[in-house]
Design a protein around this motif. Sequence first.
Motif, PDB file in Angstrom:
ATOM      1  N   PHE A  47      55.652 -16.383 -29.755  1.00  0.00           N
ATOM      2  CA  PHE A  47      55.577 -17.047 -28.451  1.00  0.00           C
ATOM      3  C   PHE A  47      56.441 -18.288 -28.422  1.00  0.00           C
ATOM      4  O   PHE A  47      57.135 -18.541 -27.452  1.00  0.00           O
ATOM      5  CB  PHE A  47      54.125 -17.393 -28.103  1.00  0.00           C
ATOM      6  CG  PHE A  47      53.424 -16.266 -27.424  1.00  0.00           C
ATOM      7  CD1 PHE A  47      53.387 -16.184 -26.043  1.00  0.00           C
ATOM      8  CD2 PHE A  47      52.814 -15.284 -28.172  1.00  0.00           C
ATOM      9  CE1 PHE A  47      52.754 -15.140 -25.418  1.00  0.00           C
ATOM     10  CE2 PHE A  47      52.174 -14.228 -27.549  1.00  0.00           C
ATOM     11  CZ  PHE A  47      52.141 -14.157 -26.173  1.00  0.00           C
ATOM     12  N   VAL A  48      56.385 -19.083 -29.473  1.00  0.00           N
ATOM     13  CA  VAL A  48      57.180 -20.302 -29.533  1.00  0.00           C
ATOM     14  C   VAL A  48      58.667 -19.945 -29.513  1.00  0.00           C
ATOM     15  O   VAL A  48      59.459 -20.606 -28.839  1.00  0.00           O
ATOM     16  CB  VAL A  48      56.808 -21.144 -30.774  1.00  0.00           C
ATOM     17  CG1 VAL A  48      57.778 -22.296 -30.960  1.00  0.00           C
ATOM     18  CG2 VAL A  48      55.382 -21.655 -30.646  1.00  0.00           C
ATOM     19  N   GLY A  49      59.040 -18.889 -30.203  1.00  0.00           N
ATOM     20  CA  GLY A  49      60.427 -18.447 -30.197  1.00  0.00           C
ATOM     21  C   GLY A  49      60.901 -18.079 -28.801  1.00  0.00           C
ATOM     22  O   GLY A  49      62.071 -18.227 -28.464  1.00  0.00           O
ATOM     23  N   GLY A  50      59.987 -17.625 -27.965  1.00  0.00           N
ATOM     24  CA  GLY A  50      60.329 -17.249 -26.601  1.00  0.00           C
ATOM     25  C   GLY A  50      60.628 -18.423 -25.690  1.00  0.00           C
ATOM     26  O   GLY A  50      61.167 -18.241 -24.603  1.00  0.00           O
ATOM     27  N   MET A  51      60.299 -19.644 -26.128  1.00  0.00           N
ATOM     28  CA  MET A  51      60.555 -20.801 -25.272  1.00  0.00           C
ATOM     29  C   MET A  51      62.044 -20.976 -25.017  1.00  0.00           C
ATOM     30  O   MET A  51      62.443 -21.552 -24.013  1.00  0.00           O
ATOM     31  CB  MET A  51      59.961 -22.080 -25.858  1.00  0.00           C
ATOM     32  CG  MET A  51      60.728 -22.657 -27.000  1.00  0.00           C
ATOM     33  SD  MET A  51      59.955 -24.184 -27.572  1.00  0.00           S
ATOM     34  CE  MET A  51      61.167 -24.715 -28.753  1.00  0.00           C
ATOM     35  N   PHE A  80      63.321 -24.404 -33.910  1.00  0.00           N
ATOM     36  CA  PHE A  80      63.349 -25.305 -32.763  1.00  0.00           C
ATOM     37  C   PHE A  80      64.668 -26.015 -32.541  1.00  0.00           C
ATOM     38  O   PHE A  80      65.119 -26.136 -31.403  1.00  0.00           O
ATOM     39  CB  PHE A  80      62.243 -26.359 -32.891  1.00  0.00           C
ATOM     40  CG  PHE A  80      60.894 -25.763 -33.112  1.00  0.00           C
ATOM     41  CD1 PHE A  80      60.282 -25.015 -32.131  1.00  0.00           C
ATOM     42  CD2 PHE A  80      60.238 -25.938 -34.313  1.00  0.00           C
ATOM     43  CE1 PHE A  80      59.044 -24.446 -32.330  1.00  0.00           C
ATOM     44  CE2 PHE A  80      58.994 -25.374 -34.528  1.00  0.00           C
ATOM     45  CZ  PHE A  80      58.395 -24.626 -33.534  1.00  0.00           C
ATOM     46  N   THR A  81      65.280 -26.529 -33.606  1.00  0.00           N
ATOM     47  CA  THR A  81      66.443 -27.402 -33.453  1.00  0.00           C
ATOM     48  C   THR A  81      67.559 -26.738 -32.665  1.00  0.00           C
ATOM     49  O   THR A  81      68.060 -27.297 -31.687  1.00  0.00           O
ATOM     50  CB  THR A  81      66.948 -27.870 -34.832  1.00  0.00           C
ATOM     51  OG1 THR A  81      65.875 -28.522 -35.510  1.00  0.00           O
ATOM     52  CG2 THR A  81      68.118 -28.824 -34.692  1.00  0.00           C
ATOM     53  N   GLU A  82      67.960 -25.552 -33.055  1.00  0.00           N
ATOM     54  CA  GLU A  82      69.077 -24.893 -32.389  1.00  0.00           C
ATOM     55  C   GLU A  82      68.787 -24.641 -30.910  1.00  0.00           C
ATOM     56  O   GLU A  82      69.637 -24.870 -30.049  1.00  0.00           O
ATOM     57  CB  GLU A  82      69.386 -23.558 -33.091  1.00  0.00           C
ATOM     58  CG  GLU A  82      70.604 -22.861 -32.536  1.00  0.00           C
ATOM     59  CD  GLU A  82      70.920 -21.584 -33.303  1.00  0.00           C
ATOM     60  OE1 GLU A  82      71.375 -20.636 -32.655  1.00  0.00           O
ATOM     61  OE2 GLU A  82      70.700 -21.541 -34.531  1.00  0.00           O
TER      62      GLU A  82
END
Length: 192
Positions: A47-51, A80-82
């Motif tokens: 889910f976080v990757g989908g942000m 997150f960084t990229e």
Amino acid sequence: MGTVSVFASVCVDGVMQGPGRADEDTRGGFRHGGWGVGYADEVMGRFVGGMGRAAAMLFGRRSYDDLLGYWTSVTEPNPFTEVLVGSRKYVVSREAGARLVHPNSTLLVGEAAGTVARLKGRIDGVIRVLGSGELVRSLHAAGLVDEYVLLIHPIVLGSGARLFGEGERADLMLREAVTTTTGVLVARYGVT
């Protein structure tokens, strides 16, 4: 027209303040910083990757400085960084002279309701709001939020800034829900 999607970690009692680090947000004497640490797993990671699948990201000024400042200083590989650096970012501020130091960043000067309403009219796709509690409460009150993606952690803190403040009722429709292996409920709600 764009859709505003709020992505936030909250406790069962609605606190969203300082989930990532002890020193993340100590305003008001908040002493529970870092309460979200230790709950990440593969399910949450999806889910976080989908942000990052958004046309743009939207921040209040404080969250922009904090999130990007922190994640651009982390040296270990992370998801997150990229995404944060590479995404188109809009930052709402009442200060016309606010300096944005990260690439792909545009300042929206003025009151949130007006500036974000105009942004929604210019962008096609999802405008993802990260953190930014004061901004979220302002957009919620103005009826500009289309969706909430909440990572609801199985904790009650009892104090801290909450996602929703005083205001009018809003009806939400559950569109998707999944429970992580650590007990976090990831819920996607549409605003009806």
